[in-house]
Design a protein around this motif. Structure first.
Motif, PDB file in Angstrom:
ATOM      1  N   LYS A  23       0.674  -1.301  -0.153  1.00  0.00           N
ATOM      2  CA  LYS A  23      -0.239  -0.088   0.197  1.00  0.00           C
ATOM      3  C   LYS A  23       1.129   1.253   0.193  1.00  0.00           C
ATOM      4  O   LYS A  23       1.678   1.504   0.838  1.00  0.00           O
ATOM      5  N   GLN A  24       0.740   2.139  -0.925  1.00  0.00           N
ATOM      6  CA  GLN A  24       1.290   3.440  -1.140  1.00  0.00           C
ATOM      7  C   GLN A  24       0.838   4.486   0.015  1.00  0.00           C
ATOM      8  O   GLN A  24      -0.311   4.666   0.221  1.00  0.00           O
ATOM      9  N   SER A  40       1.558   8.357   2.160  1.00  0.00           N
ATOM     10  CA  SER A  40       1.606   9.581   1.693  1.00  0.00           C
ATOM     11  C   SER A  40       2.961  10.084   1.765  1.00  0.00           C
ATOM     12  O   SER A  40       3.252  11.102   1.160  1.00  0.00           O
ATOM     13  N   GLY A  67       5.432   8.638   0.777  1.00  0.00           N
ATOM     14  CA  GLY A  67       6.514   7.964  -0.046  1.00  0.00           C
ATOM     15  C   GLY A  67       6.949   6.543   0.059  1.00  0.00           C
ATOM     16  O   GLY A  67       7.469   5.734  -0.664  1.00  0.00           O
ATOM     17  N   ASN A  68       6.683   6.074   1.361  1.00  0.00           N
ATOM     18  CA  ASN A  68       6.920   4.605   1.683  1.00  0.00           C
ATOM     19  C   ASN A  68       5.736   3.528   1.270  1.00  0.00           C
ATOM     20  O   ASN A  68       4.770   4.070   0.847  1.00  0.00           O
ATOM     21  N   GLN A  69       6.318   2.285   1.436  1.00  0.00           N
ATOM     22  CA  GLN A  69       5.026   1.488   0.874  1.00  0.00           C
ATOM     23  C   GLN A  69       4.937   0.674   2.144  1.00  0.00           C
ATOM     24  O   GLN A  69       5.931   0.026   2.639  1.00  0.00           O
ATOM     25  N   TYR A  81       8.035  -1.785   6.124  1.00  0.00           N
ATOM     26  CA  TYR A  81       7.619  -0.741   5.258  1.00  0.00           C
ATOM     27  C   TYR A  81       9.086  -0.635   4.344  1.00  0.00           C
ATOM     28  O   TYR A  81      10.058  -0.842   4.762  1.00  0.00           O
TER      29      TYR A  81
END
Length: 107
Positions: A19-20, A22, A24-26, A56
């Motif tokens: 999941k992206q 806000s 910039g990490n996933q 993450y």
């Protein structure tokens, strides 16, 4: 022209998904799918369950970032394989010895 071979898509009971965020990490999470149930003419779909791992992936700017992401993905894959074994054991009636049946009040 020759036909291209179609790749076989494996149906796994537990999938790793991203999941992206806000910043910039996933975020990495597991998606459980219990399967399809077909009864006579009616179709009843399976159920989904999600487990967020609190792992993450960061944007890769340096070699250290890439190494950290690889280690994080390896940990997520290890957790995924453990969950697949747990799901299969439950489906075939084997008991999970890792889960304790201790009553909290008795402890």
């Amino acid at each position: 022209m020759a036909k291209q071979k179609q790749t076989v898509k494996l149906k796994e009971p537990v999938r790793i998904r991203f999941k992206q965020l806000s910043n910039g990490n996933q975020s990495i999470y597991l998606d459980y799918y219990t399967g399809d149930v077909i009864r006579k003419e009616n179709y009843v779909g399976g159920k989904r369950k999600y487990e967020f791992l609190k792992l993450y992936l960061i944007p890769e700017r340096t070699r250290e970032d890439k190494a950290k992401n690889e280690a994080t993905l390896a940990l997520a894959k290890a957790i995924q394989s453990k969950r697949i074994v747990e799901v299969q054991n439950d489906a075939h009636g084997f008991q999970n010895t890792n889960k304790s049946r201790v009553n909290l009040l008795d402890y």
